[in-house]
Design an enzyme around this catalytic site. Sequence first.
Site, PDB file in Angstrom:
ATOM      1  N   ARG A   1      12.929  -5.645  -2.071  1.00 51.09           N
ATOM      2  CA  ARG A   1      11.371  -5.467  -1.891  1.00 51.09           C
ATOM      3  C   ARG A   1      11.862  -3.887  -1.158  1.00 51.09           C
ATOM      4  O   ARG A   1      12.958  -3.758  -0.258  1.00 51.09           O
ATOM      5  CB  ARG A   1      10.949  -6.144  -0.566  1.00 51.09           C
ATOM      6  CG  ARG A   1      10.315  -7.598  -1.264  1.00 51.09           C
ATOM      7  CD  ARG A   1       8.931  -7.012  -2.018  1.00 51.09           C
ATOM      8  NE  ARG A   1       8.383  -8.489  -2.620  1.00 51.09           N
ATOM      9  CZ  ARG A   1       8.712  -8.826  -3.750  1.00 51.09           C
ATOM     10  NH1 ARG A   1       9.655  -8.439  -4.732  1.00 51.09           N
ATOM     11  NH2 ARG A   1       7.824  -9.921  -4.456  1.00 51.09           N
TER      12      ARG A   1
ATOM     13  N   GLU B   1       4.454   0.763  -2.857  1.00 47.52           N
ATOM     14  CA  GLU B   1       4.147   0.671  -4.124  1.00 47.52           C
ATOM     15  C   GLU B   1       2.749   0.984  -4.357  1.00 47.52           C
ATOM     16  O   GLU B   1       1.947   0.540  -3.984  1.00 47.52           O
ATOM     17  CB  GLU B   1       4.881  -0.534  -4.939  1.00 47.52           C
ATOM     18  CG  GLU B   1       6.303  -0.471  -4.827  1.00 47.52           C
ATOM     19  CD  GLU B   1       6.775  -1.660  -5.426  1.00 47.52           C
ATOM     20  OE1 GLU B   1       5.946  -2.529  -5.991  1.00 47.52           O
ATOM     21  OE2 GLU B   1       7.890  -1.889  -5.155  1.00 47.52           O
TER      22      GLU B   1
ATOM     23  N   HIS C   1       9.741  -1.244 -10.523  1.00 50.39           N
ATOM     24  CA  HIS C   1       9.271  -2.841 -10.308  1.00 50.39           C
ATOM     25  C   HIS C   1       9.560  -3.501 -11.620  1.00 50.39           C
ATOM     26  O   HIS C   1       8.420  -4.307 -11.777  1.00 50.39           O
ATOM     27  CB  HIS C   1       8.114  -2.867  -9.475  1.00 50.39           C
ATOM     28  CG  HIS C   1       8.421  -4.437  -8.681  1.00 50.39           C
ATOM     29  ND1 HIS C   1       7.895  -4.194  -7.323  1.00 50.39           N
ATOM     30  CD2 HIS C   1       8.956  -5.646  -8.687  1.00 50.39           C
ATOM     31  CE1 HIS C   1       8.101  -5.589  -6.916  1.00 50.39           C
ATOM     32  NE2 HIS C   1       8.840  -6.144  -7.738  1.00 50.39           N
TER      33      HIS C   1
HETATM   34  C1  GLV Z   1       8.933  -9.800  -7.876  1.00 52.70           C
HETATM   35  O1  GLV Z   1       8.920  -8.847  -7.170  1.00 52.70           O
HETATM   36  C2  GLV Z   1       9.179 -10.913  -7.514  1.00 52.70           C
HETATM   37  O2  GLV Z   1       9.073 -11.223  -6.088  1.00 52.70           O
HETATM   38  O3  GLV Z   1       9.274 -12.031  -8.466  1.00 52.70           O
END
Ligand code: GLV
Length: 318
Positions: A236, A265, A283
């Site tokens: 993250r 983001e 992402h």
């Molecule tokens: C994506 O970022 C997830 O947490 O699956």
Amino acid sequence: MPEKVLVTREIPSAGLRVLEGFDVAVLSEGPPERGELLEAVRGVAGILSTVTETVDTELMDAAGGDLRVIANMAVGYDNVDLDAAGERGVVVTNTPEVLNETTADTAFMLLLAAARRLGEAERLLRSGGWDAWGPMQLTGPDVWGKKLGVVGFGRIGQALAHRARGFDMEVLYHDQYRNESAEQETGAQYLELEELLETADFISVHTPLTPETRHLIGPGELDLMKPTAILVNSSRGPVVDEAALADALEQGSIFAAGLDVYEEEPEVHPKLLELENVVLAPHIGSASIETRDKMAVLAAENLVAVLRGEDPTTPVDA
Ligand code: GLV
């Protein structure tokens, strides 16, 4: 009357098929507008959400008293207010395991691309600036045989360690707790964070985002890394202090970085966008066709289980 379910984004059809029999609304292809979401959620019994939605008190209250489940189509659930859900008796589920291998692939892809300067190389070629092979052109450090430091040795971190072994890398890890069975299985060695940061050639971050891990990698941690170090983050964004990372990359105090996630983001720190020595992905950690199908199906199955009064497969422990 079938119960109402809101799917906040268009998801793979395999997931929607699991929801047949419910009164399903799919809100939008892109991230839904907050106002639209607050409106659409009224009276639903279940919400199938994604990481782009903030599922907080306001949203749960807008849904009302019928809401019983929030099925997040992600392993991370920092976008969901677990306390608010708990207070309302709403079950929260996530999609762990099914994305481990794909996300580890993404981390390794970023690691290779950052080391071997793939983004920079492709920009050179596409811009018409490549005029000939060059003996020292676009050289970067080898990956094979180097030391990989995995920060956060959960399921994805361990899957990365397996990949690294295939590249004859020495794997070091740091986590809140030592995991001796994972050490045996992967050959990884436990180190304190400081020592790992000083020792590793590559550092890949795989912690969830919690108050404790916010800016886990900040200016002090970046300073400890070797000038040749490469940092990868596919966990993250806020786990890494993005401004501090941009400064370190600009000053050359580390060699390069590969990022899949960002603090705000879809915003990316403007300095990062200007730098050659960072590979930036939007992402896409779990974005294989197979894995997104599995995530959609698991999220939908979790939602259906709760609405049927059964235990979901992967509840989030509050
Ligand atoms: C994506 O970022 C997830 O947490 O699956």
